[in-house]
Motif scaffolding. Sequence first.
Motif, PDB file in Angstrom:
ATOM      1  N   LEU A 134     -36.722 -48.724  60.501  1.00  0.00           N
ATOM      2  CA  LEU A 134     -35.434 -48.605  59.819  1.00  0.00           C
ATOM      3  C   LEU A 134     -34.304 -49.070  60.737  1.00  0.00           C
ATOM      4  N   LEU A 135     -34.356 -48.616  61.996  1.00  0.00           N
ATOM      5  CA  LEU A 135     -33.337 -49.029  62.950  1.00  0.00           C
ATOM      6  C   LEU A 135     -33.385 -50.529  63.173  1.00  0.00           C
ATOM      7  N   ALA A 136     -34.584 -51.077  63.324  1.00  0.00           N
ATOM      8  CA  ALA A 136     -34.715 -52.515  63.580  1.00  0.00           C
ATOM      9  C   ALA A 136     -34.091 -53.329  62.459  1.00  0.00           C
ATOM     10  N   LEU A 137     -34.380 -52.978  61.212  1.00  0.00           N
ATOM     11  CA  LEU A 137     -33.856 -53.761  60.091  1.00  0.00           C
ATOM     12  C   LEU A 137     -32.376 -53.492  59.845  1.00  0.00           C
ATOM     13  N   TRP A 138     -31.936 -52.266  60.106  1.00  0.00           N
ATOM     14  CA  TRP A 138     -30.503 -51.972  59.995  1.00  0.00           C
ATOM     15  C   TRP A 138     -29.734 -52.789  61.028  1.00  0.00           C
ATOM     16  N   TRP A 139     -30.282 -52.896  62.232  1.00  0.00           N
ATOM     17  CA  TRP A 139     -29.649 -53.690  63.278  1.00  0.00           C
ATOM     18  C   TRP A 139     -29.573 -55.159  62.845  1.00  0.00           C
ATOM     19  N   LEU A 140     -30.665 -55.685  62.315  1.00  0.00           N
ATOM     20  CA  LEU A 140     -30.679 -57.073  61.857  1.00  0.00           C
ATOM     21  C   LEU A 140     -29.656 -57.293  60.749  1.00  0.00           C
ATOM     22  N   GLU A 141     -29.494 -56.305  59.896  1.00  0.00           N
ATOM     23  CA  GLU A 141     -28.513 -56.421  58.815  1.00  0.00           C
ATOM     24  C   GLU A 141     -27.090 -56.405  59.365  1.00  0.00           C
ATOM     25  N   CYS A 142     -26.802 -55.461  60.257  1.00  0.00           N
ATOM     26  CA  CYS A 142     -25.463 -55.381  60.845  1.00  0.00           C
ATOM     27  C   CYS A 142     -25.115 -56.644  61.623  1.00  0.00           C
ATOM     28  N   ALA A 143     -26.114 -57.250  62.255  1.00  0.00           N
ATOM     29  CA  ALA A 143     -25.895 -58.471  63.031  1.00  0.00           C
ATOM     30  C   ALA A 143     -25.842 -59.718  62.160  1.00  0.00           C
ATOM     31  N   GLY A 144     -26.016 -59.561  60.839  1.00  0.00           N
ATOM     32  CA  GLY A 144     -25.927 -60.695  59.932  1.00  0.00           C
ATOM     33  C   GLY A 144     -27.185 -61.517  59.829  1.00  0.00           C
ATOM     34  N   GLU A 145     -28.312 -60.997  60.332  1.00  0.00           N
ATOM     35  CA  GLU A 145     -29.563 -61.743  60.286  1.00  0.00           C
ATOM     36  C   GLU A 145     -30.287 -61.569  58.953  1.00  0.00           C
ATOM     37  N   LEU A 146     -30.070 -60.439  58.290  1.00  0.00           N
ATOM     38  CA  LEU A 146     -30.684 -60.162  56.995  1.00  0.00           C
ATOM     39  C   LEU A 146     -29.629 -59.585  56.062  1.00  0.00           C
ATOM     40  N   THR A 147     -29.830 -59.725  54.759  1.00  0.00           N
ATOM     41  CA  THR A 147     -28.959 -59.105  53.775  1.00  0.00           C
ATOM     42  C   THR A 147     -29.518 -57.742  53.394  1.00  0.00           C
ATOM     43  N   ARG A 148     -28.717 -56.951  52.689  1.00  0.00           N
ATOM     44  CA  ARG A 148     -29.165 -55.631  52.267  1.00  0.00           C
ATOM     45  C   ARG A 148     -30.405 -55.709  51.388  1.00  0.00           C
ATOM     46  N   HIS A 149     -30.445 -56.683  50.476  1.00  0.00           N
ATOM     47  CA  HIS A 149     -31.615 -56.803  49.613  1.00  0.00           C
ATOM     48  C   HIS A 149     -32.847 -57.229  50.416  1.00  0.00           C
ATOM     49  N   GLU A 150     -32.643 -58.020  51.450  1.00  0.00           N
ATOM     50  CA  GLU A 150     -33.781 -58.433  52.271  1.00  0.00           C
ATOM     51  C   GLU A 150     -34.322 -57.269  53.098  1.00  0.00           C
ATOM     52  N   THR A 151     -33.425 -56.447  53.651  1.00  0.00           N
ATOM     53  CA  THR A 151     -33.905 -55.293  54.402  1.00  0.00           C
ATOM     54  C   THR A 151     -34.622 -54.317  53.476  1.00  0.00           C
ATOM     55  N   ALA A 152     -34.070 -54.086  52.299  1.00  0.00           N
ATOM     56  CA  ALA A 152     -34.719 -53.183  51.344  1.00  0.00           C
ATOM     57  C   ALA A 152     -36.070 -53.731  50.914  1.00  0.00           C
ATOM     58  N   ALA A 153     -36.149 -55.037  50.710  1.00  0.00           N
ATOM     59  CA  ALA A 153     -37.404 -55.650  50.306  1.00  0.00           C
ATOM     60  C   ALA A 153     -38.461 -55.505  51.393  1.00  0.00           C
ATOM     61  N   ALA A 154     -38.062 -55.733  52.645  1.00  0.00           N
ATOM     62  CA  ALA A 154     -39.015 -55.624  53.745  1.00  0.00           C
ATOM     63  C   ALA A 154     -39.546 -54.201  53.892  1.00  0.00           C
ATOM     64  N   LEU A 155     -38.707 -53.220  53.555  1.00  0.00           N
ATOM     65  CA  LEU A 155     -39.119 -51.822  53.657  1.00  0.00           C
ATOM     66  C   LEU A 155     -39.702 -51.293  52.353  1.00  0.00           C
ATOM     67  N   ARG A 156     -39.697 -52.145  51.317  1.00  0.00           N
ATOM     68  CA  ARG A 156     -40.215 -51.796  49.998  1.00  0.00           C
ATOM     69  C   ARG A 156     -39.435 -50.638  49.374  1.00  0.00           C
ATOM     70  N   TRP A 157     -38.119 -50.717  49.492  1.00  0.00           N
ATOM     71  CA  TRP A 157     -37.228 -49.750  48.869  1.00  0.00           C
ATOM     72  C   TRP A 157     -36.453 -50.423  47.749  1.00  0.00           C
ATOM     73  N   PRO A 158     -36.000 -49.669  46.754  1.00  0.00           N
ATOM     74  CA  PRO A 158     -34.926 -50.166  45.892  1.00  0.00           C
ATOM     75  C   PRO A 158     -33.655 -50.254  46.743  1.00  0.00           C
ATOM     76  N   ALA A 159     -32.875 -51.306  46.564  1.00  0.00           N
ATOM     77  CA  ALA A 159     -31.705 -51.523  47.414  1.00  0.00           C
ATOM     78  C   ALA A 159     -30.724 -50.358  47.358  1.00  0.00           C
ATOM     79  N   PRO A 163     -28.549 -47.101  51.517  1.00  0.00           N
ATOM     80  CA  PRO A 163     -27.440 -46.431  52.206  1.00  0.00           C
ATOM     81  C   PRO A 163     -27.764 -45.010  52.646  1.00  0.00           C
ATOM     82  N   ALA A 164     -28.382 -44.209  51.785  1.00  0.00           N
ATOM     83  CA  ALA A 164     -28.698 -42.828  52.141  1.00  0.00           C
ATOM     84  C   ALA A 164     -29.726 -42.776  53.271  1.00  0.00           C
ATOM     85  N   ARG A 165     -30.694 -43.676  53.231  1.00  0.00           N
ATOM     86  CA  ARG A 165     -31.731 -43.655  54.270  1.00  0.00           C
ATOM     87  C   ARG A 165     -31.166 -44.099  55.614  1.00  0.00           C
ATOM     88  N   PHE A 166     -30.313 -45.113  55.602  1.00  0.00           N
ATOM     89  CA  PHE A 166     -29.708 -45.553  56.851  1.00  0.00           C
ATOM     90  C   PHE A 166     -28.732 -44.499  57.386  1.00  0.00           C
TER      91      PHE A 166
END
Length: 330
Positions: A134-159, A163-166
């Motif tokens: 979760l931290l790794a993908l949140w970091w990638l999202e904050c750094a602009g490497e992934l979008t919210r939908h991409e991080t959610a997809a990689a973790l197999r979450w609904p987008a 927010p609550a999980r992060f």
Amino acid sequence: MRQSTGIERDTELVLAARNGDPWAREQLVTAHLPLVHTTVAVAMNGRHGAEHVEHVVRETMLRALDGLPALTDPRVFRPWLVAIAVDGIRRHRHQQPAGYAHADGTPGGRWPGHGPAQEITEAARWLDPDDGELLALWWLECAGELTRHETAAALRWPAEEAPARFEAVRARLDAGRVVAAALAGNPACPFLGREAADWDGRPSAPWRDHLAHHTLGCGHCAPRWHALVPAEVLLSAASPVRAAGADEAARGRAAASAAAPTAHGFAPDAYAAADAAPYRAPEYAAPSATAPLGGSAHEHAADLTESFVLAGQAGHGRPHPPRSAPASAA
């Protein structure tokens, strides 16, 4: 967020690689190795030695290259690759006992710990074991490497669940930041020393919660909570992928003279020099009996999260901006 030209280039490379172009396969590995290595190194929280990180990275690239023919939409290659990395991290965590590689609790893997990132990587050692990805993908999202939908997809979450999980991870991360800073404080809090008298020196979630509880009510330690810079500010201040990319380039130059040509005409950086069978997906059937990750590369479905990514294409956007105020104490 990556520009559309980056997606277009990935698409072209995936199509060429699926048609057997060895140069395209090499380019996919070279371009995305820093992303995969960052994801794995941060997610594993230094709980295992560098060899475990390298193994999961190598397995991820093998599985991805082997699964290319079944990836129906090459435009989602990047989040699909991250999803494979997350899958490998989880498999490794379930098959290997958690515990730091070194007796003093120092991280065993390579971390993108430079400047603002150092505070995050130190605090991350206090997270729950399954908080790592979760931290790794949140970091990638904050750094602009992934979008919210991409991080959610990689973790197999609904987008909409992200927010609550992060936010929950943020609370635990902030507690780790305060505890790490308090333990390293000069002058040290004498009461904290008493609370940590039986601590073995290895960061852990139970000790984080115990010591964080002390800091909340301690006049010496409590001000550290109010002094916290929002985690997003630190996470967005430095891209761990760019840092890892620079590191990989240096490693690649150092290993170039030792890397022998492979059957596919490429030897990605130092991994080729360290392994006699680097990223040769067509020949790869299953890892050895001693490999941390069990099973065949074909066990990983090529459309692992592709449907989630495609469903969110219309909603792709830039990562959420950093919050303006420090997080409240957990």
